[in-house]
Motif scaffolding. Structure first.
Motif, short mmCIF file in Angstrom:
data_model
loop_
_atom_site.label_atom_id
_atom_site.label_comp_id
_atom_site.label_asym_id
_atom_site.label_seq_id
_atom_site.Cartn_x
_atom_site.Cartn_y
_atom_site.Cartn_z
N ILE A 144 39.28 27.75 35.79
CA ILE A 144 39.16 29.22 36.32
C ILE A 144 38.79 30.29 35.20
N THR A 145 37.52 30.82 35.44
CA THR A 145 37.31 32.03 34.46
C THR A 145 36.94 33.37 35.25
N LEU A 146 37.57 34.36 34.80
CA LEU A 146 37.69 35.42 35.39
C LEU A 146 36.54 36.54 34.50
N SER A 147 36.26 37.31 35.20
CA SER A 147 35.17 38.40 34.20
C SER A 147 35.13 39.78 35.16
N VAL A 148 36.14 40.69 34.93
CA VAL A 148 36.04 41.98 35.61
C VAL A 148 36.19 43.03 34.89
N GLY A 149 35.92 43.05 33.38
CA GLY A 149 35.92 44.00 32.53
C GLY A 149 37.57 44.26 31.95
N ASN A 150 37.71 45.49 31.48
CA ASN A 150 38.50 45.95 30.66
C ASN A 150 39.95 46.07 31.42
N ARG A 151 40.98 45.47 31.02
CA ARG A 151 42.14 45.79 31.85
C ARG A 151 43.44 45.66 30.77
N PRO A 152 44.51 46.13 31.27
CA PRO A 152 45.79 46.18 30.27
C PRO A 152 46.11 44.66 29.96
N ARG A 153 46.90 44.49 28.90
CA ARG A 153 47.30 43.29 28.43
C ARG A 153 48.18 42.69 29.68
N ALA A 193 47.84 39.11 31.50
CA ALA A 193 49.06 38.04 31.48
C ALA A 193 49.56 37.42 32.88
N ARG A 194 49.36 38.33 33.79
CA ARG A 194 49.72 37.95 35.00
C ARG A 194 48.59 36.96 35.65
N TRP A 195 47.42 37.44 35.43
CA TRP A 195 46.33 36.41 35.88
C TRP A 195 46.50 35.07 35.00
N ARG A 196 46.47 34.79 34.01
CA ARG A 196 47.05 33.79 33.14
C ARG A 196 48.15 32.88 33.70
N GLY A 218 31.70 43.63 39.14
CA GLY A 218 31.80 44.99 38.34
C GLY A 218 33.09 45.21 38.15
N GLU A 219 33.29 46.23 37.18
CA GLU A 219 34.71 46.73 36.96
C GLU A 219 35.22 47.40 38.07
N THR A 220 36.54 47.40 38.36
CA THR A 220 37.38 47.98 39.33
C THR A 220 36.46 47.47 40.83
N PRO A 221 36.58 46.32 41.16
CA PRO A 221 35.71 45.91 42.20
C PRO A 221 36.36 46.19 43.55
N GLY A 222 37.57 46.65 43.70
CA GLY A 222 38.32 46.98 44.77
C GLY A 222 39.18 45.96 45.44
N TYR A 223 39.87 45.11 44.53
CA TYR A 223 40.91 44.34 44.89
C TYR A 223 42.01 44.75 43.91
N SER A 224 43.31 44.62 44.41
CA SER A 224 44.62 44.91 43.59
C SER A 224 44.52 43.61 42.48
N ASP A 225 45.28 44.02 41.45
CA ASP A 225 45.69 42.93 40.44
C ASP A 225 46.28 41.68 41.05
N GLU A 226 47.10 41.98 41.93
CA GLU A 226 47.94 40.77 42.72
C GLU A 226 46.83 40.03 43.76
#
Ligand code: 5AD
Ligand code: FES
Length: 366
Positions: free
Chosen positions: A147-156, A160-163, A121-129
């Motif tokens: 690896i594919t992520l799918s956790v909703g709208n996030r800032p660019r 970039a950090r996840w990429r 879900g969006e905001t699933p309770g993990y930090s971006d890090e």
């Protein structure tokens, strides 16, 4: 007697025009509508054409992407979704990073899927890090898995950090191309914001998947055509579409699918989507199984080329019910892996090897 082409020839001609736009101008809504109304022999011709276009551009082999639904916490309140924050029905869970890693390891060891899709879900309770670290560890331990992520709208900058951590792809459906319908269904988000996220992902070089639900209450066939055209305009690497299924635990629960009386529309939409997006990866989504016996197998014969089995640990699956009738709730990851192999074998379609990156650009070298 005047020559009159058979109806199926007319559909075939329109289908050809749409899948080879260099022969004419890019398709418009009016080009798609007759195909979305096809029936009888026309409909058979449409499906056959979509299957041929899929074969020509994507080949026979089916990429397998295993989905791990790693948390069902969500802060949002989308009116159709079983995970909406105010729904008390599901028991909320959050897999620990070590559990997510174990699931990825299991997927890599089984050797069937070339991609792990981490969805929540969006905001699933993990930090971006936290999520960056999970991605980094999966990439290090199982470098062969995309690896594919799918956790909703996030800032660019978060994308970039996840990429940079190793995320290859991102899935974020736009759900509907009609701004007012989008606004009615999503109290926490606008269509413009969603589309900006998709632009951000594309500009970062992340393989971007999007898509929409078919038959949301209030959808018209014109909106459906526009949904397909929006996918084409964005030139998405992956496009996932599936029937809207009313969920009684949501405010929309008593509103039927707009095409409840005409379920062929789900497959017409898929076939036309393939014609308009010849080289996109298009999964046979689980919602097809929820509305049609063997719906995912039919989808693979009418335009889809990808299969996404569930790899969520089985005790958690019953709590990730976006809609009722979601398949594979009682199975576990091994069951689904075996089932996929049997399904594809029956269809005469081999399992694709490797990560099966986007067909639109050279594979990433990470
Ligand atoms: N019916 C069908 N699909 C749904 N989704 C969410 N709720 C439903 C529903 N009731 C889809 C949305 C979302 C994806 C993860 O699941 O399109 O993007
Ligand atoms: Fe899960 Fe068939 S894919 S049981």
């Amino acid at each position: 007697m005047r020559f009159a082409p058979a109806a199926a020839d007319v559909v075939g001609f329109l289908a050809m025009e749409i899948s080879f736009p260099q022969h004419g101008k890019p398709p418009e809504r009016a080009d798609l509508l007759p195909l979305l109304r096809a029936a009888g022999a026309d409909l058979d011709a449409l499906y056959a054409r979509a299957d041929a276009v899929r074969r020509a551009h994507c080949g026979e082999a089916v990429p397998i992407r295993a989905i791990v639904e790693f948390s069902n916490y969500c802060a949002n309140g989308c009116l159709y979704c079983g995970l909406r924050a105010s729904n008390a029905a599901p028991h909320r869970y959050r897999m620990a990073p070590a559990e997510i890693l174990a699931a990825a390891r299991q997927i890599a060891a089984a050797g069937i899927a070339g991609t792990v899709v981490l969805q929540a879900g969006e905001t699933p309770g993990y930090s971006d890090e936290d999520l960056a670290s999970v991605v980094r560890r999966i990439k290090t331990e199982t470098p062969a898995l995309a690896i594919t992520l799918s956790v909703g709208n996030r800032p660019r900058d978060v994308y970039a950090r996840w990429r940079d951590a190793g995320m290859d792809r991102y899935l974020l459906r736009f759900e509907t191309s009609a701004p007012d319908l989008f606004a009615r269904l999503h109290p926490d988000c606008t269509l413009a914001a969603r589309l900006q996220c998709l632009r951000d992902l594309k500009s970062l070089g992340v393989q971007t998947g999007s898509g929409f639900m078919i038959g949301l209450p209030g959808e018209t066939i014109e909106i459906l055509a526009d949904n397909i055209l929006l996918c084409r305009e964005f030139d998405f690497d992956m496009i996932g579409i599936g029937p809207y299924v009313p969920n009684p635990d949501t405010p929309l629960g008593d509103q039927p699918n707009a095409y409840a009386a005409d379920p062929d529309m789900f497959f017409r939409a898929l076939a036309v989507l393939r014609l308009a997006n010849p080289d996109a990866h298009i999964p046979a989504t689980t919602a097809f199984d929820a509305v049609f016996p063997n719906g995912r197998d039919l989808a693979l014969q009418r335009g889809a080329n990808v299969f996404m089995p569930n790899a969520t640990p089985s005790p958690l699956r019953k709590d990730y019910q976006l809609y009722p009738g979601k398949p594979c709730i009682d199975e576990d990851a091994t069951d689904c892996a075996r089932c996929v192999q049997a399904r594809l074998h029956a269809l005469g379609r081999p399992v694709a090897q490797g990560p099966a990156h986007s067909l639109k650009r050279p594979p990433t070298t990470r």
